[in-house]
Design a protein around this motif. Structure first.
Motif, short mmCIF file in Angstrom:
data_model
loop_
_atom_site.label_atom_id
_atom_site.label_comp_id
_atom_site.label_asym_id
_atom_site.label_seq_id
_atom_site.Cartn_x
_atom_site.Cartn_y
_atom_site.Cartn_z
N GLY A 107 1.67 -1.30 4.11
CA GLY A 107 0.93 -0.10 3.74
C GLY A 107 1.42 1.16 4.42
O GLY A 107 1.13 2.27 3.96
N GLN A 108 2.17 0.99 5.51
CA GLN A 108 2.74 2.14 6.22
C GLN A 108 4.15 2.48 5.76
O GLN A 108 4.75 3.44 6.25
N SER A 109 4.69 1.70 4.83
CA SER A 109 6.07 1.89 4.42
C SER A 109 6.20 3.00 3.39
O SER A 109 5.27 3.30 2.64
N ARG A 110 7.38 3.57 3.33
CA ARG A 110 7.67 4.59 2.32
C ARG A 110 7.69 3.97 0.93
O ARG A 110 7.36 4.63 -0.06
N ASP A 111 8.07 2.71 0.84
CA ASP A 111 8.09 2.05 -0.46
C ASP A 111 6.69 1.92 -1.04
O ASP A 111 6.50 2.05 -2.26
N PHE A 112 5.69 1.66 -0.21
CA PHE A 112 4.33 1.59 -0.70
C PHE A 112 3.89 2.93 -1.25
O PHE A 112 3.32 3.03 -2.35
N LYS A 113 4.18 3.99 -0.50
CA LYS A 113 3.81 5.33 -0.96
C LYS A 113 4.52 5.66 -2.27
O LYS A 113 3.93 6.24 -3.19
N GLU A 114 5.79 5.28 -2.38
CA GLU A 114 6.54 5.51 -3.62
C GLU A 114 5.95 4.68 -4.77
O GLU A 114 5.85 5.17 -5.90
N GLY A 115 5.56 3.46 -4.48
CA GLY A 115 4.96 2.62 -5.51
C GLY A 115 3.68 3.21 -6.06
O GLY A 115 3.45 3.20 -7.27
N VAL A 116 2.84 3.71 -5.17
CA VAL A 116 1.58 4.32 -5.60
C VAL A 116 1.83 5.58 -6.43
O VAL A 116 1.24 5.79 -7.49
N MET A 117 2.73 6.44 -5.94
CA MET A 117 3.02 7.69 -6.64
C MET A 117 3.63 7.43 -8.02
O MET A 117 3.30 8.11 -8.99
N SER A 118 4.52 6.45 -8.09
CA SER A 118 5.14 6.15 -9.39
C SER A 118 4.10 5.63 -10.37
O SER A 118 4.17 5.91 -11.58
N PHE A 119 3.11 4.87 -9.86
CA PHE A 119 2.04 4.38 -10.73
C PHE A 119 1.19 5.53 -11.25
O PHE A 119 0.88 5.61 -12.44
N ILE A 120 0.84 6.44 -10.33
CA ILE A 120 0.01 7.59 -10.71
C ILE A 120 0.75 8.49 -11.69
O ILE A 120 0.18 9.00 -12.67
N GLU A 121 2.06 8.69 -11.43
CA GLU A 121 2.86 9.59 -12.25
C GLU A 121 3.44 8.91 -13.48
O GLU A 121 4.17 9.54 -14.26
N LYS A 122 3.15 7.61 -13.64
CA LYS A 122 3.60 6.84 -14.81
C LYS A 122 5.12 6.91 -15.01
O LYS A 122 5.63 7.27 -16.07
N ARG A 123 5.83 6.56 -13.94
CA ARG A 123 7.30 6.54 -13.97
C ARG A 123 7.78 5.31 -13.21
O ARG A 123 7.04 4.72 -12.41
N PRO A 124 9.02 4.88 -13.43
CA PRO A 124 9.55 3.76 -12.66
C PRO A 124 9.66 4.12 -11.18
O PRO A 124 10.02 5.26 -10.84
N PRO A 125 9.38 3.20 -10.28
CA PRO A 125 9.50 3.49 -8.85
C PRO A 125 10.97 3.52 -8.41
O PRO A 125 11.82 2.87 -9.02
N HIS A 126 11.22 4.27 -7.37
CA HIS A 126 12.55 4.29 -6.75
C HIS A 126 12.38 3.85 -5.30
O HIS A 126 12.16 4.65 -4.41
N PHE A 127 12.49 2.55 -5.08
CA PHE A 127 12.29 1.99 -3.74
C PHE A 127 13.56 2.14 -2.92
O PHE A 127 14.67 1.87 -3.38
N GLU A 128 13.38 2.55 -1.68
CA GLU A 128 14.51 2.71 -0.77
C GLU A 128 14.78 1.46 0.04
O GLU A 128 15.79 1.35 0.74
N GLY A 129 13.86 0.51 -0.01
CA GLY A 129 14.04 -0.69 0.78
C GLY A 129 13.58 -0.55 2.21
O GLY A 129 13.98 -1.32 3.09
N ARG A 130 12.71 0.44 2.47
CA ARG A 130 12.21 0.66 3.83
C ARG A 130 10.69 0.73 3.82
O ARG A 130 10.10 1.13 2.83
#
Length: 258
Positions: free
Chosen positions: A235-258
């Motif tokens: 929950g503290q990772s940047r990937d989690f934040k990216e996953g949530v934002m991509s869901f809200i913005e209805k776009r594919p996520p771009h995970f950095e692996g961190r």
């Protein structure tokens, strides 16, 4: 490192390790075991997924019996402790996902090296064989660990005692592997699976491995504690934040692996 018995290619965050003794059906000798262990360990810092597969018609035919040293009095315990166990641990404990792309026969230790990976994808013509009892041995290279956990005690016992081939389709149906794929689609399928994992949330994948594997020897209370801590870290990772934002913005996520 220059390898003699395997090849290692890394591209697009995918490390592809190929067993490369096709004239021996990729039988495992001491050098191959050492090179495989090194390649798996070193790839963890250079890629986001590892694929283990074979060159030629076989995935791996198991131990190279011509490389067993003193056949009359072999020290198999030493070989397992010093050569096989580090390889099994490198695959199972790798911080990135590991895929066994089983392109053909996976026999003896070869079958169990495949089962040490997180995901096993097999071509439809491939098969798995616990051949050990044919020469008076027990399944090794962690076979006694993976088999009952994947297919249950009755099937594991039969596979070990009768030493019969298990087709890729049966292995799929029994839960031994993730999927069996038609031969002409096999290469494309494992490449697609690897690409998916290479673009995914690597930290979450690592925590999935840790918590699922760790649960086998844990109580419910203990597992809930481990689960909570792992989820807190994710929950503290940047990937989690990216996953949530991509869901809200209805776009594919771009995970950095961190």
């Amino acid at each position: 490192m220059t390898y003699q018995t395997i090849t290692l290619d890394i591209a697009d965050d995918i490390a592809v390790i190929r067993l490369n003794r096709p004239e021996k059906y990729n039988a495992l000798n001491g050098l191959m075991r050492a090179e495989l262990t090194d390649a798996v360990r070193s790839s963890a810092d250079k890629a986001r997924v590892i694929v283990l597969t074979g060159n030629g018609p076989a995935f791996c035919s198991g131990q190279d019996l011509s490389d067993s040293g003193d056949v009359a009095n072999p020290d198999l315990e030493r070989t397992l402790r010093d050569e096989y166990q580090p390889l099994v641990r490198a695959l199972a404990d790798s911080p990135i996902p590991t895929i066994a792309a089983v392109n053909g026969a996976a026999a003896g230790a070869g079958a169990n090296i495949a089962l040490s990976c997180d995901v096993v994808i097999a071509s439809e013509s491939a098969y798995f064989l616990q051949a050990f009892s044919r020469i008076g041995l027990i399944p090794d290279a962690a076979g006694t660990y993976w088999l009952p956990r994947s297919i249950g005690s009755p099937k594991a016992m039969g596979a070990a005692l009768f030493a019969e081939k298990i087709s890729a389709r049966d292995a799929d149906a029994w839960g031994m592997i993730w999927e069996a794929v038609e031969d002409d689609a096999f290469e494309k399928q494992w490449q697609s699976r690897a690409a998916y994992l290479a673009k995914g949330p690597t930290m979450a994948f690592r925590k999935i491995k840790e918590t699922l594997r760790g649960s086998w020897g844990e109580t419910l209370e203990g597992q809930l504690d481990h689960e909570g801590k792992a989820q807190g870290a994710c929950g503290q990772s940047r990937d989690f934040k990216e996953g949530v934002m991509s869901f809200i913005e209805k776009r594919p996520p771009h995970f950095e692996g961190r």
